[in-house]
Design an enzyme around this catalytic site. Structure first.
Site, PDB file in Angstrom:
ATOM      1  N   GLU A   1      26.243 -12.774   4.077  1.00  0.00           N
ATOM      2  CA  GLU A   1      25.137 -12.692   3.565  1.00  0.00           C
ATOM      3  C   GLU A   1      24.935 -11.050   2.057  1.00  0.00           C
ATOM      4  OE1 GLU A   1      23.479 -13.912   7.346  1.00  0.00           O
ATOM      5  OE2 GLU A   1      25.028 -12.475   6.974  1.00  0.00           O
TER       6      GLU A   1
ATOM      7  N   CYS B   1      20.378 -10.881   9.881  1.00  0.00           N
ATOM      8  CA  CYS B   1      20.372 -10.133  11.057  1.00  0.00           C
ATOM      9  C   CYS B   1      18.739  -9.334  10.387  1.00  0.00           C
ATOM     10  CB  CYS B   1      21.461  -8.971  11.156  1.00  0.00           C
ATOM     11  SG  CYS B   1      21.966  -7.677   9.528  1.00  0.00           S
TER      12      CYS B   1
ATOM     13  N   CYS C   1      20.185  -7.979   6.339  1.00  0.00           N
ATOM     14  CA  CYS C   1      20.690  -8.896   5.016  1.00  0.00           C
ATOM     15  C   CYS C   1      19.484  -9.553   4.732  1.00  0.00           C
ATOM     16  CB  CYS C   1      21.407 -10.399   6.201  1.00  0.00           C
ATOM     17  SG  CYS C   1      23.340  -9.031   6.561  1.00  0.00           S
TER      18      CYS C   1
END
Length: 158
Positions: free
Chosen positions: A88, A114, A117
């Protein structure tokens, strides 16, 4: 012209199509633990792609080894102990590098983002996250929900 059943049986829908491309992008990953691919789409057009791995000019983990593996760091923890960037992050950086706005777009990713991101996705103006697999980070989903970003999890048929 009317389509026959056979013509529509093999043709993937847009979400499946873009997730399959994200899966293909993930094959470029240099990570030894998890291969992740991402792409950003707007109006059914791919704006940028990214996979997880080390920054340009830095030794790949296959050469330098995996610090997280050596230290037995569980998945989803201590992101700073990694040579690589997440897929990402790389897709956002690629768009930025080439002057492409992601406002109002959709990110397709092979794994749930996560928290780091997720925060970047929010600030990039992305309106939707479509993912195919899990990642152990509940806070990321909470942030995306609070930011009113639509999140969908889809399974890709093999």
């Amino acid at each position: 012209m009317k389509k026959t059943k056979n013509e529509t049986d093999y043709r993937p829908g847009w979400d499946e199509y873009f997730l399959e491309i994200a899966r293909l992008v993930s094959k470029r990953s240099t990570c030894l633990r998890r291969k992740v691919g991402a792409l950003v789409v707007k109006d059914r057009r791919i704006l940028a792609t990214g996979y997880n791995g080390t920054p340009s000019g830095i030794k790949h983990c296959s050469e330098a080894g995996c610090l997280r593996e050596r230290l037995s760091v569980p998945s989803g923890e201590r992101h700073e102990l990694c040579r690589g960037l997440h897929a990402e992050q790389n897709v956002l950086l690629q768009a930025s590098l080439h002057g492409v706005s992601l406002k109002g777009s959709v990110i397709y990713v092979t794994n749930q983002p996560c928290i780091i991101c997720a925060k970047m996705i929010i600030n990039a103006g992305i309106k939707e996250v479509v993912m195919s697999d899990h990642y152990p980070d509940k806070m990321a989903l909470e942030f995306l929900k609070e930011a009113k970003i639509k999140v969908r999890k889809l399974r890709i048929k093999n």
